[in-house]
Design an enzyme around this catalytic site. Structure first.
Site, PDB file in Angstrom:
ATOM      1  N   GLY B   8       0.830  -1.205   0.000  1.00  0.00           N
ATOM      2  CA  GLY B   8       0.000   0.000   0.000  1.00  0.00           C
ATOM      3  C   GLY B   8       0.865   1.255   0.000  1.00  0.00           C
ATOM      4  O   GLY B   8       1.516   1.558   0.998  1.00  0.00           O
ATOM      5  N   LYS B 100      -4.979   0.009  12.617  1.00  0.00           N
ATOM      6  CA  LYS B 100      -5.649  -0.231  13.906  1.00  0.00           C
ATOM      7  C   LYS B 100      -6.849  -1.157  13.814  1.00  0.00           C
ATOM      8  O   LYS B 100      -7.141  -1.917  14.725  1.00  0.00           O
ATOM      9  CB  LYS B 100      -6.045   1.084  14.553  1.00  0.00           C
ATOM     10  CG  LYS B 100      -7.003   1.894  13.728  1.00  0.00           C
ATOM     11  CD  LYS B 100      -7.057   3.352  14.178  1.00  0.00           C
ATOM     12  CE  LYS B 100      -7.634   4.232  13.080  1.00  0.00           C
ATOM     13  NZ  LYS B 100      -6.750   4.466  11.945  1.00  0.00           N
ATOM     14  N   GLU B 124       3.295  -0.520  16.482  1.00  0.00           N
ATOM     15  CA  GLU B 124       3.466   0.735  17.234  1.00  0.00           C
ATOM     16  C   GLU B 124       2.633   1.869  16.641  1.00  0.00           C
ATOM     17  O   GLU B 124       2.074   2.699  17.361  1.00  0.00           O
ATOM     18  CB  GLU B 124       4.949   1.127  17.244  1.00  0.00           C
ATOM     19  CG  GLU B 124       5.287   2.389  18.017  1.00  0.00           C
ATOM     20  CD  GLU B 124       4.953   2.293  19.495  1.00  0.00           C
ATOM     21  OE1 GLU B 124       5.636   1.584  20.219  1.00  0.00           O
ATOM     22  OE2 GLU B 124       3.970   2.944  19.911  1.00  0.00           O
ATOM     23  N   GLY B 129      -0.099   7.330  16.550  1.00  0.00           N
ATOM     24  CA  GLY B 129       0.782   7.768  15.461  1.00  0.00           C
ATOM     25  C   GLY B 129       2.238   7.629  15.853  1.00  0.00           C
ATOM     26  O   GLY B 129       2.721   6.529  16.125  1.00  0.00           O
ATOM     27  N   ILE B 131       3.739   8.588  18.576  1.00  0.00           N
ATOM     28  CA  ILE B 131       4.041   8.498  20.009  1.00  0.00           C
ATOM     29  C   ILE B 131       4.378   7.051  20.374  1.00  0.00           C
ATOM     30  O   ILE B 131       3.602   6.154  20.090  1.00  0.00           O
ATOM     31  CB  ILE B 131       2.819   8.916  20.862  1.00  0.00           C
ATOM     32  CG1 ILE B 131       2.303  10.287  20.439  1.00  0.00           C
ATOM     33  CG2 ILE B 131       3.163   8.874  22.343  1.00  0.00           C
ATOM     34  CD1 ILE B 131       0.970  10.648  21.078  1.00  0.00           C
ATOM     35  N   LYS B 200      -8.602   2.002  19.142  1.00  0.00           N
ATOM     36  CA  LYS B 200      -7.307   2.249  19.784  1.00  0.00           C
ATOM     37  C   LYS B 200      -7.334   1.900  21.274  1.00  0.00           C
ATOM     38  O   LYS B 200      -6.397   1.282  21.782  1.00  0.00           O
ATOM     39  CB  LYS B 200      -6.894   3.708  19.567  1.00  0.00           C
ATOM     40  CG  LYS B 200      -6.529   3.971  18.098  1.00  0.00           C
ATOM     41  CD  LYS B 200      -6.359   5.461  17.821  1.00  0.00           C
ATOM     42  CE  LYS B 200      -5.887   5.718  16.404  1.00  0.00           C
ATOM     43  NZ  LYS B 200      -5.940   7.174  16.071  1.00  0.00           N
ATOM     44  N   GLY B 297      -0.553  11.894  10.870  1.00  0.00           N
ATOM     45  CA  GLY B 297       0.324  12.589   9.938  1.00  0.00           C
ATOM     46  C   GLY B 297       1.258  11.601   9.287  1.00  0.00           C
ATOM     47  O   GLY B 297       1.685  10.620   9.896  1.00  0.00           O
TER      48      GLY B 297
END
Lengths: 404, 404
Positions: B8, B100, B124, B129, B131, B200, B297
């Site tokens: 992708g 997710k 992760e 994102g 973090i 999440k 982002g």
């Protein structure tokens, strides 16, 4: 079963035993094995306590016992911690430590021995107490080039500055109160002079760039000269004063320092108050991340040590790669570091205005209802430029670097 | 050399290639090996771009190539991502994903396959994102029993609520603006209805307790009913409204929900604004820690995926233990969850006061200069108690849970 031995049954060491005991089941599950405390090394005996049978006074009993796979070093200080840890690693035992002095001074060497011996030297608790920061830097932020690390790395000084801000009190007064509450040591030098934060930013910077940063090279300034009047000015412009350990990469140069900073609300560390620590990391692609939590305290620190024990238990026989070579990272000269500066001059604005303009250029006045002072914030200038300009003023009451 | 293939080439997938390219040297150093992108799977061709030679349209080319050791899945959606990832793991390739939906639905099963095949399934980037939160939960907070996880887990809704707060604008207006700026999707349902945050918090809760939390079991309420008037009230008492994904352990029960919450300045998530995410974790010994950064982002998310690639590269042939079994975690009934509630009733305080007191007990009035309303905050009550009391009022304009 995996046998652990704890060196030093002080605050953190006894915390480690308590954490292992309290969360035994979940820890064993996460470690994939039963974790057993076999020995506790201490000069004292602890008769009548659950560890009385485990106390030994002779390190050689521990280091020569082939059943001991993991050693927890919570003695503090460089010697004999260094000799003990080195011997343990050389004899094929993994070591988990909370000892920032040891890690800052001998981290690269001890990591190298661990690598050769296929064991691990882990030190999550040496920076930020319970906050996960060493492992994230080492294992999570690996896709990025680190551009900046800035942290409130010392809970005692953050507590003092927070109280000074909230109550308008003077430094000495708050320090005394903090000592009475046990938040500050009887001899507070390591905290208030910034030495503790200095070792911590040295460790983080070494990990970020994979080279040895000698903490002696880091310009370090504590909070003993910060007054209630400085804080009054900061509050008047919606700013606060924190003590930061910082390292920044500018081009190919790395700057590192520990200094008080005046920051505004836009800084993610603005709201890190009391005994909390916050560590801000900027990656070149990731952008900004921040880690926040209790930077000290028996159980938070012990929790971080035990997380290392779990990791060591999961990695018996394999070394977790850590890039931190003994090659020295030459820090850029502090004279070339640049910041804005908050400056207070005693005297009358009108009589000082021209000279200030000549030496510092256009400045931004700061007023807080303080008589007979002219206070302002300069534009960005280097440390040496600032020093040169400052020498023209024998009436400088204080100066604090500004981060906004 | 380690060969990676990217499934992708959308926003995150192309970001992964960009991150690997931009930070090539430091990434290879951290991985201890050269990372090479061998294939990119996409329906499209990308003529004239550096990846044109790498594009394939057929997954079997990738999965049957024995030289490919790591697969990056950045397609999104459950199918065919699930089938591709499963086949890749079964054929002995590690998989790193930002997906997710896939992780929430099939995480336990895919982790189990990875364990058996001695490869890794890493995710992760699926929460927060850029973090670091999955790896810290899995590897750093291992000494603690997790008592609470509360996160601002969706950047789009946090941006909308921040703008509504800063500008006093209505939800629809800000949503339209966010869509124009590309911060919100054309079809914003997954974000504004809380579905994204729900997946999440399901993932984080599964990792915290080592059992499968089905996201369908989590009570989920979005922000579409939050009005500018609600926010006016919040501001009047120094509070703000955020949308939280939360799970809490109370005794042996785990509660989980996604709902808007009114919080005050004392909450460490109070200052997490705009598109930032913040995730707060409370351990039984560690106390509170918080992780903060860009929750979405292209490059921050891709940076997290590449950190997983580095970890997979360092662990070729060894599985990194993750406790998340397929055993279902039965969440406690949402009816028994308890909170304070902020309530607005239309009508006159004097005529409502008695009935409110009868149904809700002693409440704390909130005023914000809104005409013909009686607004208040209740004491702590369960969801079912609140529901029962609410049914007596057909004039309830809104109600928001309160976290202080």
């Amino acid at each position: 079963m995996i046998n652990v031995s704890v060196l030093g049954y002080g605050t953190v060491g006894s915390g480690v035993v308590e954490v292992l005991d309290t969360n035994r089941d979940s820890i064993n599950k996460r470690a994939g094995n039963e974790i057993n405390v076999k020995y506790v090394l201490d000069l004292r005996d602890f008769p009548g306590t659950p560890i009385q049978e485990k106390v030994v006074h002779d390190f050689s009993v521990i280091v020569n016992d082939p059943d001991v796979q993991i050693i927890v070093e919570t003695m503090g200080g460089v010697h004999p911690a260094y000799e003990f840890v080195k011997e343990a690693l050389e004899k094929g035992k993994s070591v988990c430590t909370s000892n920032k002095e040891l890690v800052a001074k001998y981290g690269a060497e001890l990591l190298e021995i661990a690598r050769k011996k296929k064991v691990n030297f882990l030190f999550e608790a040496s920076v930020g107490g319970g906050i996960p920061i060493i492992r994230p830097l080492n294992q999570s932020l690996t896709a990025d080039e680190i551009e900046e690390i800035t942290g409130i790395l010392n809970g005692t000084t953050n507590y003092i500055l927070t109280k000074m801000t909230d109550e308008g009190s003077a430094f000495e007064e708050v320090l005394k109160d903090a000592q009475e509450k046990g938040y500050a040591e009887r001899n507070p030098e390591a905290d208030v002079e910034g030495y503790d934060a200095c070792r911590k930013i040295a460790i983080l910077t070494s990990l970020a760039y994979g080279m040895q940063v000698d903490y002696e090279d880091i310009y370090t300034e504590g909070i003993t000269k910060i007054t209630d009047i400085d804080i009054k000015y900061a509050k008047a412009i919606g700013a606060s004063i924190k003590i930061f350990g910082t390292s920044k990469k500018v081009g190919n140069k790395v700057y590192a320092m520990v200094t008080p900073m005046m920051i505004d609300r836009n800084n993610p560390l603005y709201n890190v108050n009391d005994v909390f620590n916050g560590i801000f990391v900027r990656g070149n692609l990731l952008g900004d991340v921040m880690f926040y939590g209790k930077g000290a305290g028996k159980l938070p620190t012990a929790s971080a040590v035990v997380a290392d024990v779990v990791d060591a238990a999961k990695h018996l026989g394999t070394n977790i790669m850590t890039i931190w070579s003994s090659k020295k990272l030459e820090l850029a000269s502090f004279d070339e570091a640049s910041n804005k500066f908050f400056v207070r001059l005693s005297g009358d604005k009108n009589s000082l205005f021209e000279q200030v303009k000549n030496e510092f250029g256009d400045v931004k006045e700061v007023t807080a209802g303080v008589d007979s002072e002219y206070a302002f914030i300069t534009d960005v200038m280097t440390e040496s430029e600032f020093k040169e300009a400052s020498q023209k003023f024998d009436n400088m009451v204080s100066r604090i670097r500004v981060g906004f």
